[in-house]
Design a protein around this motif. Structure first.
Motif, PDB file in Angstrom:
ATOM      1  N   SER A   1       0.802  -1.228   0.000  1.00  0.00           N
ATOM      2  CA  SER A   1       0.000   0.000   0.000  1.00  0.00           C
ATOM      3  C   SER A   1       0.832   1.274   0.000  1.00  0.00           C
ATOM      4  O   SER A   1       0.306   2.354  -0.223  1.00  0.00           O
ATOM      5  CB  SER A   1      -0.911   0.014   1.231  1.00  0.00           C
ATOM      6  N   GLY A   2       2.105   1.157   0.282  1.00  0.00           N
ATOM      7  CA  GLY A   2       2.935   2.351   0.415  1.00  0.00           C
ATOM      8  C   GLY A   2       3.171   2.736   1.858  1.00  0.00           C
ATOM      9  O   GLY A   2       3.881   3.685   2.139  1.00  0.00           O
ATOM     10  N   ALA A   3       2.560   1.975   2.787  1.00  0.00           N
ATOM     11  CA  ALA A   3       2.740   2.255   4.208  1.00  0.00           C
ATOM     12  C   ALA A   3       3.004   0.958   4.955  1.00  0.00           C
ATOM     13  O   ALA A   3       2.630  -0.125   4.515  1.00  0.00           O
ATOM     14  CB  ALA A   3       1.502   2.949   4.789  1.00  0.00           C
ATOM     15  N   SER A   4       3.658   1.080   6.076  1.00  0.00           N
ATOM     16  CA  SER A   4       3.878  -0.031   6.978  1.00  0.00           C
ATOM     17  C   SER A   4       3.658   0.486   8.395  1.00  0.00           C
ATOM     18  O   SER A   4       3.491   1.685   8.610  1.00  0.00           O
ATOM     19  CB  SER A   4       5.288  -0.593   6.815  1.00  0.00           C
TER      20      SER A   4
ATOM     21  N   PRO B   1      10.758  -4.611   5.406  1.00  0.00           N
ATOM     22  CA  PRO B   1      10.653  -5.562   4.295  1.00  0.00           C
ATOM     23  C   PRO B   1       9.260  -5.540   3.679  1.00  0.00           C
ATOM     24  O   PRO B   1       8.268  -5.276   4.340  1.00  0.00           O
ATOM     25  CB  PRO B   1      10.942  -6.915   4.973  1.00  0.00           C
ATOM     26  N   ALA B   2       9.202  -5.851   2.383  1.00  0.00           N
ATOM     27  CA  ALA B   2       7.938  -5.764   1.655  1.00  0.00           C
ATOM     28  C   ALA B   2       7.044  -6.980   1.849  1.00  0.00           C
ATOM     29  O   ALA B   2       5.898  -6.963   1.429  1.00  0.00           O
ATOM     30  CB  ALA B   2       8.219  -5.573   0.162  1.00  0.00           C
ATOM     31  N   GLU B   3       7.552  -8.061   2.465  1.00  0.00           N
ATOM     32  CA  GLU B   3       6.719  -9.234   2.676  1.00  0.00           C
ATOM     33  C   GLU B   3       5.515  -8.875   3.553  1.00  0.00           C
ATOM     34  O   GLU B   3       5.595  -8.004   4.422  1.00  0.00           O
ATOM     35  CB  GLU B   3       7.513 -10.357   3.359  1.00  0.00           C
ATOM     36  N   GLU B   4       4.416  -9.585   3.352  1.00  0.00           N
ATOM     37  CA  GLU B   4       3.189  -9.250   4.070  1.00  0.00           C
ATOM     38  C   GLU B   4       3.164  -9.919   5.442  1.00  0.00           C
ATOM     39  O   GLU B   4       2.677 -11.020   5.620  1.00  0.00           O
ATOM     40  CB  GLU B   4       1.951  -9.658   3.275  1.00  0.00           C
ATOM     41  N   TYR B   5       3.728  -9.253   6.429  1.00  0.00           N
ATOM     42  CA  TYR B   5       3.691  -9.722   7.802  1.00  0.00           C
ATOM     43  C   TYR B   5       2.527  -9.062   8.536  1.00  0.00           C
ATOM     44  O   TYR B   5       2.222  -7.906   8.316  1.00  0.00           O
ATOM     45  CB  TYR B   5       4.989  -9.367   8.542  1.00  0.00           C
ATOM     46  N   TRP B   6       1.923  -9.814   9.441  1.00  0.00           N
ATOM     47  CA  TRP B   6       0.899  -9.254  10.325  1.00  0.00           C
ATOM     48  C   TRP B   6       1.377  -9.258  11.772  1.00  0.00           C
ATOM     49  O   TRP B   6       0.972  -8.417  12.564  1.00  0.00           O
ATOM     50  CB  TRP B   6      -0.395 -10.063  10.218  1.00  0.00           C
TER      51      TRP B   6
ATOM     52  N   TRP C   1       4.022  -4.693  10.963  1.00  0.00           N
ATOM     53  CA  TRP C   1       2.813  -4.956  10.184  1.00  0.00           C
ATOM     54  C   TRP C   1       2.950  -4.221   8.860  1.00  0.00           C
ATOM     55  O   TRP C   1       2.888  -2.993   8.814  1.00  0.00           O
ATOM     56  CB  TRP C   1       1.615  -4.445  10.982  1.00  0.00           C
ATOM     57  N   THR C   2       3.191  -4.947   7.784  1.00  0.00           N
ATOM     58  CA  THR C   2       3.226  -4.310   6.473  1.00  0.00           C
ATOM     59  C   THR C   2       1.813  -4.266   5.916  1.00  0.00           C
ATOM     60  O   THR C   2       1.067  -5.230   6.021  1.00  0.00           O
ATOM     61  CB  THR C   2       4.150  -5.069   5.507  1.00  0.00           C
ATOM     62  N   LEU C   3       1.440  -3.144   5.348  1.00  0.00           N
ATOM     63  CA  LEU C   3       0.062  -2.916   4.918  1.00  0.00           C
ATOM     64  C   LEU C   3      -0.068  -3.172   3.419  1.00  0.00           C
ATOM     65  O   LEU C   3       0.445  -2.414   2.604  1.00  0.00           O
ATOM     66  CB  LEU C   3      -0.366  -1.483   5.250  1.00  0.00           C
ATOM     67  N   HIS C   4      -0.756  -4.255   3.093  1.00  0.00           N
ATOM     68  CA  HIS C   4      -0.994  -4.617   1.710  1.00  0.00           C
ATOM     69  C   HIS C   4      -2.469  -4.432   1.371  1.00  0.00           C
ATOM     70  O   HIS C   4      -3.336  -4.528   2.223  1.00  0.00           O
ATOM     71  CB  HIS C   4      -0.585  -6.071   1.449  1.00  0.00           C
TER      72      HIS C   4
ATOM     73  N   HIS D   1     -13.205  -9.618   2.876  1.00  0.00           N
ATOM     74  CA  HIS D   1     -12.927  -8.240   2.468  1.00  0.00           C
ATOM     75  C   HIS D   1     -11.770  -7.671   3.275  1.00  0.00           C
ATOM     76  O   HIS D   1     -11.945  -6.744   4.072  1.00  0.00           O
ATOM     77  CB  HIS D   1     -14.180  -7.370   2.644  1.00  0.00           C
ATOM     78  N   PRO D   2     -10.557  -8.221   3.084  1.00  0.00           N
ATOM     79  CA  PRO D   2      -9.397  -7.661   3.806  1.00  0.00           C
ATOM     80  C   PRO D   2      -9.211  -6.204   3.410  1.00  0.00           C
ATOM     81  O   PRO D   2      -9.197  -5.874   2.225  1.00  0.00           O
ATOM     82  CB  PRO D   2      -8.234  -8.536   3.332  1.00  0.00           C
ATOM     83  N   MET D   3      -9.091  -5.339   4.402  1.00  0.00           N
ATOM     84  CA  MET D   3      -9.033  -3.910   4.105  1.00  0.00           C
ATOM     85  C   MET D   3      -7.932  -3.244   4.900  1.00  0.00           C
ATOM     86  O   MET D   3      -7.510  -3.726   5.956  1.00  0.00           O
ATOM     87  CB  MET D   3     -10.382  -3.243   4.382  1.00  0.00           C
ATOM     88  N   LEU D   4      -7.453  -2.144   4.367  1.00  0.00           N
ATOM     89  CA  LEU D   4      -6.469  -1.351   5.093  1.00  0.00           C
ATOM     90  C   LEU D   4      -7.103  -0.838   6.390  1.00  0.00           C
ATOM     91  O   LEU D   4      -8.319  -0.633   6.460  1.00  0.00           O
ATOM     92  CB  LEU D   4      -5.986  -0.200   4.220  1.00  0.00           C
ATOM     93  N   PRO D   5      -6.290  -0.596   7.419  1.00  0.00           N
ATOM     94  CA  PRO D   5      -6.849  -0.323   8.747  1.00  0.00           C
ATOM     95  C   PRO D   5      -7.236   1.126   9.008  1.00  0.00           C
ATOM     96  O   PRO D   5      -7.611   1.457  10.130  1.00  0.00           O
ATOM     97  CB  PRO D   5      -5.689  -0.727   9.671  1.00  0.00           C
ATOM     98  N   HIS D   6      -7.206   1.980   7.991  1.00  0.00           N
ATOM     99  CA  HIS D   6      -7.294   3.419   8.236  1.00  0.00           C
ATOM    100  C   HIS D   6      -8.671   3.890   8.710  1.00  0.00           C
ATOM    101  O   HIS D   6      -8.790   5.014   9.195  1.00  0.00           O
ATOM    102  CB  HIS D   6      -6.857   4.185   6.998  1.00  0.00           C
TER     103      HIS D   6
END
Length: 389
Positions: free
Chosen positions: A181-184, A236-241, A274-277, A298-303
């Motif tokens: 997403s451009g943010a982590s 890192p760009a990997e999708e970690y939660w 937490w990388t934001l994808h 519906h996985p969504m960004l947390p904003h």
């Protein structure tokens, strides 16, 4: 809670997080037979603190959880926006103001506390731990599930509530395109006693040019949960939660900021990473005897802070429609997908990202963008739509 009859519809729920437990509880109350399959060896809820908007708290209060939540959670009295040197940019009253406007309060709570309250509503015998799903197949008469330890079972219907990395969703949608997403984020918990400059009834947002810090009271005001939003290039760009973050990275991001911020950073220990994808909304949630719920759907960004709220709404709607047939799953999806798609897309570029130190009025825009979500009452919408169970 009604006791299901031996002939009642058998529903398998994959995932025992907030969405899965909410769905299981709702379906049990509707008289269905429910088994929950969780890959972790013991019940737990990853993460730290979370928001429960009025659309979520009204559901939980109707379940009889108001007293517990008002004891465990915090009803913030205000949200303050500050610059990195501590200058107040904006202050938005919440508390009674929001509760009167939306018909229910905005609460902030530890994820583990909400998880425990929902777990209490599901008999432990119905929750099967260490059950890592490896395949599921929807046939004419049943859904067949196979787990990594060799266990196999079947059910009349399957609800995938196994989160953003859902194994069930892969059977519905196949491989998907996931975009950074451009943010982590780095996040964690800090005892309130270690940040005496912060009021335990106030949410804070500090905004800089490239980074920002969101701080929210939880645990009846005894702790603060924080989320530091950083450029994605910093991790890192990997999708970690649930990865481990670097304390030095957190300290460097806020070096020279206001003393309340630096005090929190010093007290934070090792943050979570937490990388934001981002993902596109799905064109469908299921096929045959399978559907999805919550972050799996519906996985969504947390904003907008709506992950849990949308899962709770899904659970109410699913229990309303479910009659044991695959067609009832399609009615559930048709009712929910337009709403969750709008929420999911609105989270892109929403929330704190609209608040800039150089552009006053961003906080007002955030509130306006989310008011329709907070006002939404899923039970009233079911009645108003004439949706048949």
């Amino acid at each position: 809670m009604p006791n299901p009859t031996p002939s009642a519809t058998r529903v398998a729920v994959v995932g025992a997080g907030i969405g899965g437990l909410a769905a299981a509880g709702a379906l049990l109350r509707a008289g269905l037979r429910v088994d929950v399959y969780e890959q972790e060896p013991r019940p737990r809820e990853a993460g730290v603190g979370m928001h429960l908007g009025p659309n979520a708290t009204r559901i939980l209060f109707r379940l009889g959880l108001e007293e517990a939540l008002r004891t465990l959670a915090v009803r913030p009295e205000a949200l303050e926006v500050r610059t990195q040197d501590g200058r107040l940019l904006d202050r938005r009253p919440m508390g009674d103001t929001w509760e009167k406007e939306y018909g229910a309060p905005h609460l902030t709570v530890l994820r583990g506390d909400l998880h425990a309250l929902l777990a209490d509503r599901v008999p432990s015998a119905a929750v099967h731990l260490g059950a890592h799903l490896v395949s599921c197949h929807s046939a004419d008469d049943a859904v067949r599930l196979r787990f990594a330890d060799g266990r196999e079972t079947s059910a009349d219907l399957l609800v995938g509530a196994d989160g953003a990395h859902s194994a069930v969703r892969r059977t519905v949608a196949g491989a998907e395109h996931v975009v950074l997403s451009g943010a982590s984020a780095l996040r964690g918990l800090v005892p309130a006693a270690q940040v005496p400059g912060l009021a335990p009834d106030t949410m804070y947002m500090w905004v800089g040019r490239e980074v920002r810090l969101l701080v929210v009271p939880v645990d009846a005001g005894r702790q603060f949960t924080y989320v530091a939003l950083l450029p994605a290039t910093d991790v890192p760009a990997e999708e970690y939660w649930t990865g481990r973050g670097d304390p030095a990275l957190l300290a460097a991001a806020f070096d020279g900021w206001h003393e309340d911020v630096t005090a929190l950073v010093r007290a934070s220990g090792t943050p979570g990473r937490w990388t934001l994808h981002d993902r596109e909304p799905l064109p469908r949630w299921g096929h045959g005897r399978v559907t999805l719920l919550g972050d799996a759907a519906h996985p969504m960004l947390p904003h907008h802070g709506q992950g849990a709220g949308q899962a709770l709404e899904d659970a109410v709607a699913l229990a309303h429609f479910l009659d044991g047939t695959p067609e009832s799953l399609r009615r559930y999806e048709e009712f929910r997908r337009p709403h969750t798609t709008r929420v999911q897309l609105g989270a892109r570029g929403g929330g704190s990202q609209k608040v800039q130190a150089s552009a006053p009025g961003g906080l007002r825009q955030v509130v306006e963008d989310t008011s329709w979500i907070h006002l939404y009452d899923v039970e009233a919408a079911l009645v108003e739509s004439g949706a048949d169970a």
